[in-house]
Design an enzyme around this catalytic site. Structure first.
Site, short mmCIF file in Angstrom:
data_model
loop_
_atom_site.label_atom_id
_atom_site.label_comp_id
_atom_site.label_asym_id
_atom_site.label_seq_id
_atom_site.Cartn_x
_atom_site.Cartn_y
_atom_site.Cartn_z
N CYS A 294 -18.28 -1.51 4.30
CA CYS A 294 -17.52 -2.58 3.66
C CYS A 294 -16.39 -2.10 2.74
O CYS A 294 -15.27 -2.61 2.84
CB CYS A 294 -18.40 -3.58 2.93
SG CYS A 294 -20.13 -3.19 2.79
N ARG A 323 -28.06 6.50 5.70
CA ARG A 323 -28.90 5.91 4.66
C ARG A 323 -30.18 6.71 4.54
O ARG A 323 -30.75 7.13 5.54
CB ARG A 323 -29.25 4.45 5.01
CG ARG A 323 -28.02 3.57 5.07
CD ARG A 323 -28.41 2.13 5.31
NE ARG A 323 -27.20 1.33 5.51
CZ ARG A 323 -27.20 0.07 5.95
NH1 ARG A 323 -28.35 -0.53 6.20
NH2 ARG A 323 -26.06 -0.58 6.10
N GLN A 341 -23.25 1.14 13.16
CA GLN A 341 -23.28 -0.32 13.16
C GLN A 341 -22.13 -0.87 13.98
O GLN A 341 -21.03 -0.34 13.96
CB GLN A 341 -23.11 -0.84 11.73
CG GLN A 341 -24.22 -0.48 10.80
CD GLN A 341 -24.00 -1.09 9.42
OE1 GLN A 341 -23.06 -0.71 8.72
NE2 GLN A 341 -24.83 -2.03 9.05
N ASP A 343 -20.16 -3.15 13.23
CA ASP A 343 -19.94 -3.83 11.96
C ASP A 343 -18.64 -4.61 11.98
O ASP A 343 -17.70 -4.24 12.67
CB ASP A 343 -19.86 -2.74 10.87
CG ASP A 343 -20.26 -3.26 9.51
OD1 ASP A 343 -20.65 -4.43 9.40
OD2 ASP A 343 -20.19 -2.47 8.55
N HIS A 345 -16.14 -7.24 9.17
CA HIS A 345 -15.96 -7.99 7.93
C HIS A 345 -14.86 -9.00 8.14
O HIS A 345 -13.78 -8.66 8.61
CB HIS A 345 -15.65 -7.04 6.78
CG HIS A 345 -16.79 -6.15 6.46
ND1 HIS A 345 -16.93 -4.90 7.03
CD2 HIS A 345 -17.91 -6.35 5.72
CE1 HIS A 345 -18.07 -4.37 6.61
NE2 HIS A 345 -18.68 -5.22 5.82
N LYS A 426 -27.58 -15.60 3.66
CA LYS A 426 -27.42 -14.90 4.93
C LYS A 426 -28.33 -15.49 6.00
O LYS A 426 -29.31 -16.16 5.70
CB LYS A 426 -27.73 -13.42 4.76
CG LYS A 426 -29.20 -13.15 4.40
CD LYS A 426 -29.56 -11.68 4.55
CE LYS A 426 -31.01 -11.46 4.14
NZ LYS A 426 -31.51 -10.12 4.40
N HIS A 472 -19.92 -10.42 5.91
CA HIS A 472 -20.35 -9.21 6.63
C HIS A 472 -21.14 -9.66 7.84
O HIS A 472 -21.92 -10.60 7.75
CB HIS A 472 -21.35 -8.36 5.82
CG HIS A 472 -20.94 -8.03 4.43
ND1 HIS A 472 -20.71 -6.75 4.03
CD2 HIS A 472 -20.75 -8.80 3.34
CE1 HIS A 472 -20.40 -6.74 2.75
NE2 HIS A 472 -20.42 -7.97 2.30
#
Lengths: 601, 601
Positions: A294, A323, A341, A343, A345, A426, A472
């Site tokens: 992000c 992580r 990911q 991912d 945004h 979420k 996200h």
């Protein structure tokens, strides 16, 4: 499990049955090692229970059989489960020979820990449960008497090592896993599922099909993708990328490290530090491996002045993040230390937010369906009143938008009240695989926090600066985890469009090799991934190997096929489609690819 | 510069002219600040020279003009350059007011440093050169007298800060850059090239065309790719990937960190530690960010037993690596701290090696030509007898294979004798861009070292274990650097197939917007990347903006075009192709994409 589901499970009879069966197992174990068995903890878990013991020797499969037999005797004796509340001192007297229990009692007395030594906000009473002559420190609940347990529906499964309190500096105990059901049929169904899950274990298949490797030399939790696994991943990524582009996403690339002050600004060093690795120093500045993408996407947003006309902006990236996970919890592709990911945004105006959320949810389902999943369950997490960014009133519109999107998508959902992260409401989207197991993959998270922390703005129609909304989302979640789920869902027999090798040509004799090679060239030109098995093995051995490799099509080529310009087509299921023209086979295979049909045997 | 080229340059008249002009500039500067100018070092460099000074105030552009004027006077005076050898004490006496020179003299006296303070293996004499009344500590060579310098072919270019000895803890000096040529025409050509290079500077174009960002918050040398830059990169990657797959490469993915002992085994911690970042600790184990992908590909090779029939194995990866560079030397996309290599490692049998090398070189040229480059120069680095892995005799076959591949490819090459890394001979392939600048991108390196260190093996036809050969290669080198070169080569006007936006539809009035949108949909369905500029700006402003954005096609749409189902096509060069049917335009644009033609105006 979602919080709602967990509560329902804890209220169920099955939960009490499993809890009581754990006590009965502990009784049988202490009888087997009189005066020597030290008991630790034994909770019910999803689909069963376990109990940890400190024993003078390692348990054998024969022990488990004997324990199971003794458990059935105890059940048959119709003992009641009696509850009693004690003071800490009384409890310590009762368990004076059980050091693990003493430690748990101390924890209960000091507060903040429950009878499993887990943190709790309650201040529970110290209670014990007794059946027959066995007494355990326990909060319950239990069945009223052992007769309520079906002796034909229990099974001890296996023994595994487990550190006391999960701490590798404390003693290693023996954990016996068991299961209990209401009926023998339910037990059988569960055992079948277990066996099937073992057959489908992606770690085993990953090795057999040469999809990926984890190497201790490189480090646990770090995946090396072999060409075949890499091919499946790439096909999945390419498909998703194309769909993303059609859906108005733009792809960016960002680095894998960023300065400490970036993570301070984003707040990750406040609330996510435990998930981040130690910093590394570059010319006196600290840098962190990124646990999330992000802040980088935010910096790309911030690299120019944005106008209301530019929004929505949708940045997507296959972003590899790192992580921290303890080595003990790492598990194949499903729990790793580095993962990629899918991912994205989204930055939008408040008036665009409901439509964006709607699109994202629909898009998630579209993508997951393309991979052959059709059974979904959603969870909507709402504001935690004790911990939330932004004005509580601001939470209402996005929460409602998420709820409405779920309604419109017609998928079952539950509300996890107060379970949102602090930064926004979420949706978590879970899917059920071929074995009915639930996997959480997609997440759609609203974020009040980062736009504020990075002071994001767009210039409105009024010429003034306004704060954009930020969402996200990851759909497959992590490519590693998704591939793990995909391997297990298909038991390695990927649909044609995903199969790393789609067809193998099997020449019966050396004189058929040239013909097979020529057909392979034609097929490759038609976009198919084709191998020729020209080893000096017999045809049946080649077919068996291709089946083990779960290759969708085996194309046998002998004199007859060669003369007729054909191939004899066999599916990996063993089904024989007979001889067909090469052009006809190519057409059929291409159709299977285009339909992304998961059904080919 | 290659070592051969460098030697030839050092022997040239131009080198002596530039060296002498640097001294003349130093004379002019000391005259401008009598008693106050402290002189440091002033070597000739490629295309010119510089000199570093410690001065009482910052130099202005007017100073440079005045200095240039004075330099021409000195040149006109026909002074000779006189050389004299001194003892260290004599030199220290002569330069007693010049502390930087004193430091250099000390270095010369102690040995190991040359008169520029750079490490050297010679033990040079301490010599001085004098013209007019200016004397400099200098090893030469110089022209015989100032008349040999063409006063119309010199120019002072600019002033930049430079730390004494490149050390940020030492004083910051003023470095004057200048250039000198044999003729005024050569000077003009060079200045034009400089100006053109400034216009093409990828850092400027990267910002203007919104291709990438470097942000101090994220960290210097770490690239954030915006959607447009990311698109160009992705198209390049996709094209290369497809070609790699056709060429028998298999794609793998590997993590960005690996355990210290992996880098010990590979030897990187011995010989490449300075290029690696500090380790990070995970559960008591040290991990390093990867500076190279090789050990991971080696581990994938090692994950199974390999047979002679499996070889050659060609693992490719877009592998993002992290290498330490001092912040002072970072430069846009060209010199960064994190970059993605189009990396591959080939494992082959010795008998396959010549063909593999031949294929790799041909493949490199094929790929580079696809991006519009046609002017190549190769350098073959041979064994350094003082530092080399493996048996010297083993170097012969691969060195010869590299040389023969160069011969067959018909590209000019030079041999850099003894310039190979210790682990094997290599080819570096450079290309010349539109301005004639040389860029090193591709490298093909033979490796005797890693197969040994990782004990790689394949089972031969004889059933015995054999050591495979290993070849490292990167063709574009780094995607970041390659994109930097590509941007400068095309001055941001990418060929149609690479352009992030290939065409922009420009409706003249609001009533043409719907028609423009419909055509955009058709074009997108045909695979083109198309925008519609529906801002309320005038047509000419939109055309100008599209030209600034270097969009290949501008498609103007007014009443006439709308009625006729056409678009008025204009190229970014300004050339007007007139109105044409939308289908005809699509066909033309698709042809431009397919031909990967770089030539469109």
């Amino acid at each position: 499990m979602s919080s709602g589901k967990k509560e329902r499970y804890q209220d169920s009879k099955l939960y009490r049955v499993r809890h009581s069966t754990a006590h009965i197992m502990a009784q049988a174990v202490t009888e087997m090692f009189p005066g020597e068995a030290k008991v630790a903890i034994g909770p019910p878990i999803e689909d069963g229970f376990y109990y940890d013991f400190d024993l003078p020797r390692a348990l054998t499969p024969e022990d488990l059989e004997q324990l199971e037999k003794r458990m059935r005797e105890i059940i048959a004796s119709d003992f009641g489960f009696e509850r009693k509340v004690l003071t800490a001192d009384e409890a310590r007297g009762l368990f004076k020979d059980q050091p693990y229990k003493i430690e748990l009692i101390d924890g209960l007395e000091q507060g903040g820990l429950d009878e499993y030594g887990e943190p709790t906000e309650d201040a529970p009473e110290i209670s014990i449960y007794t059946q027959d002559d066995f007494t355990d420190l326990c909060r319950g609940p239990h069945v009223e008497n052992t007769k309520q347990i079906n002796p034909d529906a229990i099974r001890l499964l296996n023994v595994a090592g487990a550190y006391w309190r999960g701490d590798e500096n404390r003693p290693m105990l023996q954990r016996i896993y068991g299961t209990a059901w209401e009926s023998a049929e339910d037990l059988e169904a569960y055992l079948w599922k277990l066996e099937e899950a073992q057959k489908r274990d992606h770690r085993r298949l990953g090795k057999e099909l040469d999809l990926f490797t984890v190497s201790d030399e490189v480090g646990p939790g770090l995946i090396l993708w072999s060409p075949k696994g890499g091919m499946v991943r790439k096909i999945a990524e390419d498909y998703c990328r194309e769909e993303h582009e059609k859906g108005g996403y733009e792809f960016v690339y960002s680095p894998h490290i960023g300065k400490a002050n970036l993570w301070e600004t984003s707040g990750h060093l406040d609330w996510y530090k435990d998930g981040m690795y130690a910093p590394l120093d570059i010319e006196g500045q600290q840098y962190y491996l990124k646990p999330m993408n992000c802040p980088f996407h935010v910096m790309i947003y911030k690299s120019r002045t944005r106008s209301y006309r530019d929004l929505p902006i949708r940045y997507a990236e296959w972003g590899t993040v790192y992580r921290f996970e303890r080595s003990g919890v790492l598990h194949g592709l499903l729990r790793v230390r580095g993962f990629t990911q899918d991912d994205a945004h989204l930055f939008c105006r408040p008036d665009q937010m409901p439509e964006e959320i709607d699109r994202v949810l629909g898009f998630s389902l579209h993508i997951l369906r393309a991979f052959g999943f059709s059974d979904f369950q959603a969870y909507l997490s709402t504001r935690n009143p004790d911990k939330s960014a932004g004005d509580p009133a601001d939470w209402e519109a996005p929460t409602e938008a998420l709820r409405e999107a779920l309604e419109r998508a017609h998928i079952p959902y539950e509300i996890d009240e107060g379970e949102a992260t602090f930064y926004g409401p979420k949706i978590d989207l879970k899917l059920r695989d071929a074995l009915g197991r639930e996997w959480q993959l997609s997440t759609i998270q609203f974020d009040f926090n980062l736009p504020e922390r990075f002071d994001l703005a767009y210039v409105g129609e009024d010429g003034q600066e306004h704060r954009p909304y930020m969402i996200h989302r990851a759909l497959l979640g992590s490519m590693e985890r998704f591939m793990g789920v995909l391997i297990e869902h298909y038991a390695g027999a990927f649909p044609v469009w995903l199969a790393p090798v789609q067809a193998v040509l099997i020449p019966i004799a050396d004189r058929h090799v040239d013909y097979a090679q020529e057909q392979a060239v034609l097929m490759r030109e038609a976009g198919l991934r084709v191998d020729v098995d020209q080893r000096g093995e017999r045809m049946n051995a080649k077919i068996r190997d291709a089946q083990l490799q779960k290759i969708p099509y085996m194309l046998v080529v002998g004199d007859r096929e060669q003369e007729a310009g054909q191939v004899a087509v066999r599916l990996r299921s063993g089904e024989d489609l007979g001889a067909m023209d090469v052009a006809a086979f190519i057409k059929q295979a291409q159709e299977a690819v285009e339909s992304r049909s998961p059904a080919l045997g």
